[in-house]
Design an enzyme around this catalytic site. Structure first.
Site, PDB file in Angstrom:
ATOM      1  N   THR D 100       0.850  -1.181   0.000  1.00 45.40           N
ATOM      2  CA  THR D 100       0.000   0.000   0.000  1.00 45.40           C
ATOM      3  C   THR D 100       0.886   1.231   0.000  1.00 45.40           C
ATOM      4  O   THR D 100       1.530   1.543   1.002  1.00 45.40           O
ATOM      5  CB  THR D 100      -0.915   0.015   1.231  1.00 45.40           C
ATOM      6  OG1 THR D 100      -1.864  -1.039   1.100  1.00 45.40           O
ATOM      7  CG2 THR D 100      -1.658   1.343   1.335  1.00 45.40           C
ATOM      8  N   LYS D 175      -8.240   2.889  -3.223  1.00 41.71           N
ATOM      9  CA  LYS D 175      -8.164   2.699  -1.778  1.00 41.71           C
ATOM     10  C   LYS D 175      -8.522   3.989  -1.042  1.00 41.71           C
ATOM     11  O   LYS D 175      -9.202   3.968  -0.012  1.00 41.71           O
ATOM     12  CB  LYS D 175      -6.758   2.248  -1.357  1.00 41.71           C
ATOM     13  CG  LYS D 175      -6.509   0.775  -1.609  1.00 41.71           C
ATOM     14  CD  LYS D 175      -5.493   0.193  -0.630  1.00 41.71           C
ATOM     15  CE  LYS D 175      -6.046   0.018   0.760  1.00 41.71           C
ATOM     16  NZ  LYS D 175      -5.161  -0.773   1.644  1.00 41.71           N
ATOM     17  N   LYS D 243      -4.845  10.688   7.438  1.00 42.43           N
ATOM     18  CA  LYS D 243      -3.977  10.950   6.280  1.00 42.43           C
ATOM     19  C   LYS D 243      -4.705  10.565   4.985  1.00 42.43           C
ATOM     20  O   LYS D 243      -4.670  11.311   3.995  1.00 42.43           O
ATOM     21  CB  LYS D 243      -2.679  10.145   6.399  1.00 42.43           C
ATOM     22  CG  LYS D 243      -1.665  10.468   5.320  1.00 42.43           C
ATOM     23  CD  LYS D 243      -0.546   9.430   5.294  1.00 42.43           C
ATOM     24  CE  LYS D 243      -1.102   8.073   4.851  1.00 42.43           C
ATOM     25  NZ  LYS D 243      -0.134   6.984   4.904  1.00 42.43           N
TER      26      LYS D 243
END
Lengths: 296, 296, 296, 296
Positions: D100, D175, D243
């Site tokens: 990721t 995502k 974030k």
């Protein structure tokens, strides 16, 4: 640039720069000017300025040089390109960038100047053409304290007030904070004007009432009437206002500052951009609040 | 209340009412006063006022009666209770309620007065003790136009400006709109002060910069310094500010006005209430923005 | 309504009520039905129901009566009008209102019933036509505990699960809380779909990915595809969703609960109303997020 | 990596990587593994894996190499450092990064690989330890279509579903979109739980009701109970959730997508960070909604 000397270089003769350099001349400064299009120097020369052929030439001649450029890329170009400021900056010489640039740009210029022994302050201003002509700018200086103090005689000519804000980057940050508050206030006014109209009140009455009370301010007085008339001639383009709100929110994010009102205002400015209003005045955010239909 | 008469009744001698009645006396009005605690009338009587034993007695005596009461229940009580205004109001008599009440309260009083042939305007004011003493209130009048015009000589004494806003309820609505804008602005200032501090800027510098620019306003100048000092002595209690934002948002809801910035500000004021700050000044919303820890 | 008796009155044979009464009949209950338009009772009678000529007649005959009416005014009318429930309610008789009404309406009915010695619970349901037919409703009951327990056999037929939530009003409140969460989620989905599309992702892929993960839920699965196709046939009208969000926020206001996400979602639904979308499905809030132009 | 070959390199044997490589071995793939701490390879070797001494060695040996690394810096290091992937990548070889990482990191790796003639897809996954062990991941692949198709046999082993999303960066973007929706939903649940509690409802009842309705989802079911118990053991740290919301909002900003609900949720997560909750589970945003006092 002690008072006895009053000699200064000046890079960039756009609307702001020309007015500022003219003010310096009028107040007894010896000014050496440079502009990318040199013909723009003519009027200044008639008023007593000297010409420098390049930024480097200006810096070579003057102990202290002021820059007032249109944007970050122009600010960087004047310093880093061939014949730029870096070629002549050295110990004992000062460079004062009064352009409005982001903190990163300012930092890059600061590092380059100081690594060659030069002195640097950023000094972005609040105020546009008229205050520049009248010597009524507000100057947000940050960087080397000694250079700031040396620059005070010039700042006294250019502005009604100058602030020393600490390390480089703080000038840019202060502008962001002010513009963030301004952006939220513009939304507050927009919402109030629409609420008044839809509730059967005259929005002109609202402007009058506001102007008599504790939240009276020049922006409401100036923008309110044009907003009611759906006139958004761009004094400060909406997309720039939204960019400043984004940057202010990002600055807050670094330190975990939750700012829900600024965030809501930012989304309203984005909505305005999505409606194609980004190049109009930032008061065009008013359009996002308007009620389109009433049926349910 | 034509200029030649200059006779007026006055109900309610709290901080505001006393200052206002005194001003009327000073400017040549014959004033008949009443207050629930009659002893509060003494000072006025020394200055030349007459006393009415009850609201009904005042209305009986005077062609026009002004009321300045502390809240909606007092405003209703003076009209509807035994010996109240309703017992003597009739055709040819005017009643001017300058208390700050909600639109519903105002409507009830209006209906009762006018159904007896009386004349009514609501006329809530903007401004507190000092402007009341100085005759510098801003008067937001709504209701019967003829009565408003008759009242102008008195309004000229009490305020620096009066507005005629149309039908009853519009005075209350105008106050809501103004207070809603004010509440959003207070949040904008709070967020700016915290952002400045956490970003390495001096919040006092921010206040100075704000005060020199386009968004300079008396509220920032007055509240900013006390906020930095965490001092929230209640001039306007936070819970009342939040109530006004709730009512303004509800007013918008009726007409499908989406006001995301006011809504975010309203939630911040609620947050402040949840922190037990409801009885402090509305500037205590500043506490909701403060950063408590920084670790991640 | 102990198991041995299984006799019940039923008021209101709209889409929901008819399905519910039918289920009771199918499961061995003796049901006496009433509907404002009596002809709607025919099908039920064919299935074994008796008819009551008026709500009062139904209550007179049955120890326990269930109502399923279209809105608060119908719910009030059936109780308070001539030949209404109140005329026959008395000690030993129970009244179960399964209509979706606000807490105020529920309280009024509760007070009237109990002041005559009757027993009352509100029992609004979650689920529409299909779950009603399948006996798969979720029942949110509140009021007198003993009556709730007596009603369990009927609730077991009507729903897959029933909850006892305490005092009258809590059923309505629980629905508000659920609908508030649902409204925020619908906005979250809308924003995600627009963000996906404008970022070069296929929104159908987003729906597939969502459906495979931790936030997969029936609403996303059902509404996502129709939203992508801009189809908003009203299952739950947007104006009702917005009303529920308003009421939920007002409920929070009473206890100083700050809910910034619900507040932002509420303003988005208001924006949709201002665009004339109030009568469409609540998923039409998607339209408020869409980007109209991209130029700046 | 056509079915007949079923040979693959695997870089990174953390919790996820080890489970994934084990699954490939179990399903008949010949796997050559590498890990920075080589001892972590032992268990895989017992299960039939070969060892590569360096990333470069693995790439040299295998036509196709999968990487599953802990963060962007590890992902970059494995490619660009000495003995890294770049030293052996070439025409005919494929590199699949399932870590990721942000879109920038992915782009850098893509450019480096493809400029040497190699083939690249990013393929971040949704799902953590358990789905990895069970081969139930959701795979979000983007980049060279031909390599994606070649990788399908491996993806079929590793995941329950794989998506091909177009150009490199789209996996990361998908995502972000999903996590943004999840973050808004977590706030919606938090607000609902607090509203329920302060309104006299049992929050456990709310969870039960939610789980029976149209917005039932695994996250509410899993996180709701721990939130009520104020337990925030970090499955997904709040600071990472915040974030991702920041990055999703920034992605929207590029295309003028106004997302007021996500923005409000983002500010709530920032508030949680300011309370020192950044390292706890993202469900700790619940703490920002709680009512502290009730007095006004």
């Amino acid at each position: 640039m002690a008072v006895e000397e009053k000699e200064v270089g000046f890079l960039g003769l756009g609307i702001m720069g020309k007015a500022m350099a003219t003010n310096l001349l009028r107040n007894g400064f010896k000014v050496t000017v440079w502009n990318r299009t040199l013909s723009k120097c003519d009027e200044l020369v008639e008023n007593g300025a000297s010409i420098g052929e390049t930024p480097a030439a200006v810096v070579k001649k003057c102990k202290c040089t002021i820059a007032m450029l249109s944007d970050p890329s122009a600010a960087l170009s004047v310093v880093f390109d061939k014949d730029g400021v870096l070629e002549q900056i050295c110990s004992g010489k000062g460079y004062i960038d009064m352009s409005t640039v982001d903190a990163d740009t300012s930092s890059k210029i600061n590092e380059a100047i100081t690594s060659r022994g030069g002195h640097f302050i950023e000094a972005p201003v609040s105020g546009s053409k008229k205050p520049a002509e009248d010597g009524q700018l507000v100057i947000l200086a940050a960087g080397e304290k000694a250079l700031y103090e040396e620059a005070i005689p010039a700042f006294n000519v250019l502005g009604k007030r100058s602030f020393y804000l600490g390390q480089v980057g703080n000038g840019a940050k202060m502008k962001l904070v002010v513009n963030m508050i301004m952006g939220s206030m513009m939304n507050a006014l927009s919402e109030g004007l629409v609420l008044a109209s839809t509730s059967g009140l005259d929005p002109w009455n609202l402007l009058d009432v506001l102007d008599l009370g504790a939240i009276a301010n020049p922006m409401f007085k100036m923008k309110g009437p044009t907003m009611i008339q759906n006139s958004y001639s761009p004094a400060f383009p909406l997309k720039h206002q939204q960019k400043d709100m984004r940057l202010a929110l990002a600055l807050g994010d670094e330190n975990a500052v939750s700012m829900p009102v600024a965030a809501a205002a930012n989304e309203a400015f984005k909505k305005a951009r999505s409606m194609g209003l980004g190049d109009l005045d930032f008061s065009a955010v008013f359009e996002t609040v308007k009620v389109l239909q009433h049926q349910s």
